[in-house]
Write an enzyme that holds these catalytic residues in place. Structure first.
Site, short mmCIF file in Angstrom:
data_model
loop_
_atom_site.label_atom_id
_atom_site.label_comp_id
_atom_site.label_asym_id
_atom_site.label_seq_id
_atom_site.Cartn_x
_atom_site.Cartn_y
_atom_site.Cartn_z
CG MET A 100 -2.31 0.27 0.98
SD MET A 100 -3.24 -0.29 2.40
CE MET A 100 -1.98 -0.48 3.66
N PRO A 101 2.15 1.14 -0.17
CG PRO A 101 4.37 0.43 -0.02
CD PRO A 101 3.00 -0.03 -0.41
CE1 TYR A 102 1.21 8.93 -4.66
CE2 TYR A 102 2.38 10.14 -2.96
CZ TYR A 102 1.82 10.09 -4.22
OH TYR A 102 1.87 11.18 -5.04
CB THR B 145 3.32 -0.54 -4.46
OG1 THR B 145 3.39 -1.37 -3.29
CG2 THR B 145 4.46 0.47 -4.43
CB VAL B 146 0.34 4.39 -5.83
CG1 VAL B 146 0.20 5.59 -6.76
CG2 VAL B 146 -0.93 3.57 -5.80
#
Lengths: 68, 68, 68, 68, 68, 68
Positions: D1-3, D40-41
């Site tokens: 889920m990191p940005y 991950t974006v």
């Protein structure tokens, strides 16, 4: 006094849609947090699909696969 | 080592004004926090008035009302 | 209407220094760009030295070398 | 889920380089933090050298000195 | 695939209010832009009133004046 | 001169992992873009799971469902 930054891909978002995003997010701050809309700032960043990645893949190539 | 991001609307900001912003913000970090200017980074984002909202309203339409 | 985000390490910045940063950056927007200070927003993020890197190195370990 | 947001100057970065940045950063999140790549974006912002400062100086003028 | 960052002062925002902000902003992306909610990311930053300025003034001192 | 901001949830990330993220991202800028590591800045923001949403849902409640 909230500041909200919306990042989206630049895939044909219209001025009307941007106005709705700005209105909607500002109203949400009023409804949920009782913030003053007069000092609520919303900034929309439109990002090229070449510059956006998800799942380790560039969105441009994801879109090309979806089309084909 | 500070990082400063300045977001402004893209309403005819000149290269000279940008240089003054970068100089001024960097000097402020030196004067107030004794930071090393060599590693102080300033990034200016110019945002379309269509993409900036305040008071729930798009800046483009605020500007149109101010003109009329 | 500008929005300015200042990111610095959390190494004992005082409330007085933060007030000077906020005043100084806001005044710079007025002086250079003739912006309205009433809607100029400044947000300071203080970041742990464990979470800041420069030159590929964590600031915590840079600080430890400087002390020794 | 990191940005992850990468800000770089817009000095001829190719789509292939952008794809490598997106792949590389996403893989790093998997390798170091065992994150799910699917959410991950990565967003790359390319910034004009007129809008980037370091050492209190605009990158455009640093580049001009390097050339001369 | 949108990414939305909400910055607000840390003045007693409850988990329920945060959940409403996340739901509301995500739903807005679906309603206005037909985005996929599954990859819509919302991050809320709560900022100390010492670290937020508007009108050149620190919010802490604005709040103190409002109380007195 | 790149600036990279990594946003992740604050779920027990160790200093060693942070150092690896900073090293890895900086090396990627060198390898892909031939950037100077000395002025490459990496900032990691750790965000409470209460403040992070995906799919319209707060990560805290996603984690609670995963545990049960």
């Amino acid at each position: 006094m909230p500041y909200i930054n919306i990042k989206i891909t630049d895939e044909g978002v219209t001025p009307e849609q941007k106005a709705k995003l700005i209105q909607g997010v500002t109203q949400l701050m009023v409804d949920v947090l009782h913030k003053n809309p007069a000092t609520t700032v919303v900034v929309i960043d439109e990002v090229s699909t070449d510059n956006w990645g998800i799942g380790g893949e560039v969105v441009t190539s994801i879109r090309n696969k979806q089309k084909s």
